[in-house]
Design an enzyme around this catalytic site. Sequence first.
Site, PDB file in Angstrom:
ATOM      1  N   GLY A 272       2.437  16.415   6.825  1.00  0.00           N
ATOM      2  CA  GLY A 272       1.390  15.936   5.871  1.00  0.00           C
ATOM      3  C   GLY A 272       1.717  14.894   4.714  1.00  0.00           C
ATOM      4  O   GLY A 272       3.014  14.771   4.930  1.00  0.00           O
ATOM      5  N   GLY A 273       0.560  14.090   4.521  1.00  0.00           N
ATOM      6  CA  GLY A 273       0.973  12.820   3.097  1.00  0.00           C
ATOM      7  C   GLY A 273       1.067  11.736   4.123  1.00  0.00           C
ATOM      8  O   GLY A 273       0.524  11.509   5.008  1.00  0.00           O
ATOM      9  N   ASP A 274       1.372  10.670   2.774  1.00  0.00           N
ATOM     10  CA  ASP A 274       0.854   9.300   3.727  1.00  0.00           C
ATOM     11  C   ASP A 274       2.340   9.388   3.287  1.00  0.00           C
ATOM     12  O   ASP A 274       3.492   9.707   3.259  1.00  0.00           O
ATOM     13  CB  ASP A 274       0.206   8.535   2.301  1.00  0.00           C
ATOM     14  CG  ASP A 274      -0.615   7.532   3.018  1.00  0.00           C
ATOM     15  OD1 ASP A 274      -1.786   7.289   3.064  1.00  0.00           O
ATOM     16  OD2 ASP A 274       0.443   6.466   3.541  1.00  0.00           O
TER      17      ASP A 274
ATOM     18  N   TYR B  66       8.885   7.227  -0.203  1.00  0.00           N
ATOM     19  CA  TYR B  66       9.915   6.282   0.251  1.00  0.00           C
ATOM     20  C   TYR B  66      11.260   7.796  -1.141  1.00  0.00           C
ATOM     21  O   TYR B  66      11.094   8.155  -1.342  1.00  0.00           O
ATOM     22  CB  TYR B  66      10.259   5.551  -1.390  1.00  0.00           C
ATOM     23  CG  TYR B  66      11.861   5.555  -1.098  1.00  0.00           C
ATOM     24  CD1 TYR B  66      12.641   5.518  -2.569  1.00  0.00           C
ATOM     25  CD2 TYR B  66      12.508   4.686  -0.297  1.00  0.00           C
ATOM     26  CE1 TYR B  66      13.840   5.459  -2.668  1.00  0.00           C
ATOM     27  CE2 TYR B  66      14.506   4.596  -0.987  1.00  0.00           C
ATOM     28  CZ  TYR B  66      14.546   5.107  -2.054  1.00  0.00           C
ATOM     29  OH  TYR B  66      16.017   4.651  -2.224  1.00  0.00           O
TER      30      TYR B  66
ATOM     31  N   ALA C 252      10.568  16.253  -3.291  1.00  0.00           N
ATOM     32  CA  ALA C 252      10.784  15.171  -3.977  1.00  0.00           C
ATOM     33  C   ALA C 252      10.580  15.270  -5.216  1.00  0.00           C
ATOM     34  O   ALA C 252       9.414  14.245  -5.288  1.00  0.00           O
ATOM     35  CB  ALA C 252      10.738  13.860  -2.856  1.00  0.00           C
TER      36      ALA C 252
ATOM     37  N   CYS D 171       2.299   7.234  -1.439  1.00  0.00           N
ATOM     38  CA  CYS D 171       1.196   8.373  -0.786  1.00  0.00           C
ATOM     39  C   CYS D 171      -0.485   7.649  -0.512  1.00  0.00           C
ATOM     40  O   CYS D 171      -1.205   8.363  -0.498  1.00  0.00           O
ATOM     41  CB  CYS D 171       1.319   8.634  -1.984  1.00  0.00           C
ATOM     42  SG  CYS D 171       2.734   9.692  -2.477  1.00  0.00           S
TER      43      CYS D 171
END
EC number: 2.3.1.181
Lengths: 214, 180
Positions: free
Chosen positions: A80-82, A85, A162, A178
Amino acid sequence: MRFQRSLEVWKLGKINYLEALKLQEKLVCDRKAHKIPDTLLSLQHPPTYTLGKRRTDHNLLIPVPELEKIGAELHYTQRGGDITYHGPHQAILYPIISLREIGLGARKYVEKLELTMIDLASQYGVKACAGKKCETGVWVGDRKIGAIGVRISSGITSHGLAFNIDPDLDYFKHIVPCGIADKEVTSLRRETGNIGFKAFENSGPVVIMIGGVI
Amino acid sequence: MASRLLWASRAASYLRISVSHRGFASACKYAGDDEDGKSHGGLRSKIDLKYAESHEWVKVDGNTATVGITDHAQDHLGDVVFVELPEVGATVSQGSGFGAVESVKATSDVYSPVSGNVVEVNEELNNSPGFAPHLPLPVNSSPYEKGWIMKVEVKDASELDTLKNSDDYAKFCDEEDAKH
């Protein structure tokens, strides 16, 4: 009723993204088959951009052929998520745990990941908090210090969190981190003025993070 | 609002289903409810559903099964911002993944409670933007009605016998929640 659970921690050092992904896929299978206990991978990646299931590659601001010039890779994932880096001096945790066995849902699990990073930041005197609705992650004011992206398959987690200790923040300029424009990215180094990765490694924070996760 | 919640709590207690107290999701939404919470044969419809341990529900009408995720599932997931729908025409099998939902930066696989061919998917879920920060999809607000995910032409109705009824599912949810 409480029963004893075990957690195996793998400290992997700096590991290539695809290698870590293949390892997670294998561990998820093994965990599903009850061949291994809950497992936690602690690692860093070389410069890597990753996209989630929604493949929001409009948030990558640099042409793909340019990535090699800046020494970065790009990977598409099922998490999930956008876009985000990963790079050296960013602390990454990938818990491979069975949420089903402990009756935990995605929401509570992600909250625990956020709390872990908030706890960790506070160990260094940095006041961080969870994002508001739809801004999952950990923030210091309106600067993002920790990101989350998770996959849950058959009730077993992979990917994870992260936390920016002291990564090269310039790499974040090539993405809309994100998917949230107009917000900065920060690091423990930037917020404390002096805590770099060496200091972080020596202070045993991985144990703190484990305690927070499950 | 208070009386609607009180009614929902009593109904939930009768069916032994845990009630969600999150503001934007109704505690228990039944088929046939209108906005003031009055039930129009809704309880009967809910009791007709069958449930998988992976928290999907199925309602069979002739050869067609409608599938979605339960109220328990949507509550534990958080705001659903994206649903990966199966293709119309795809084959699904009981217990196998047919798509995923994304909430709070987590994608969670969803599993089909029945086997068959997908004949329809809920376009309401398809039309939502990939990221809808202020609008949880109807999967949250109406998991048994507007939040349905797919319709399947079922091949073997006896598969339903392996699924849980309403009471057993409610008990299963309580047991899961008691684990932490």
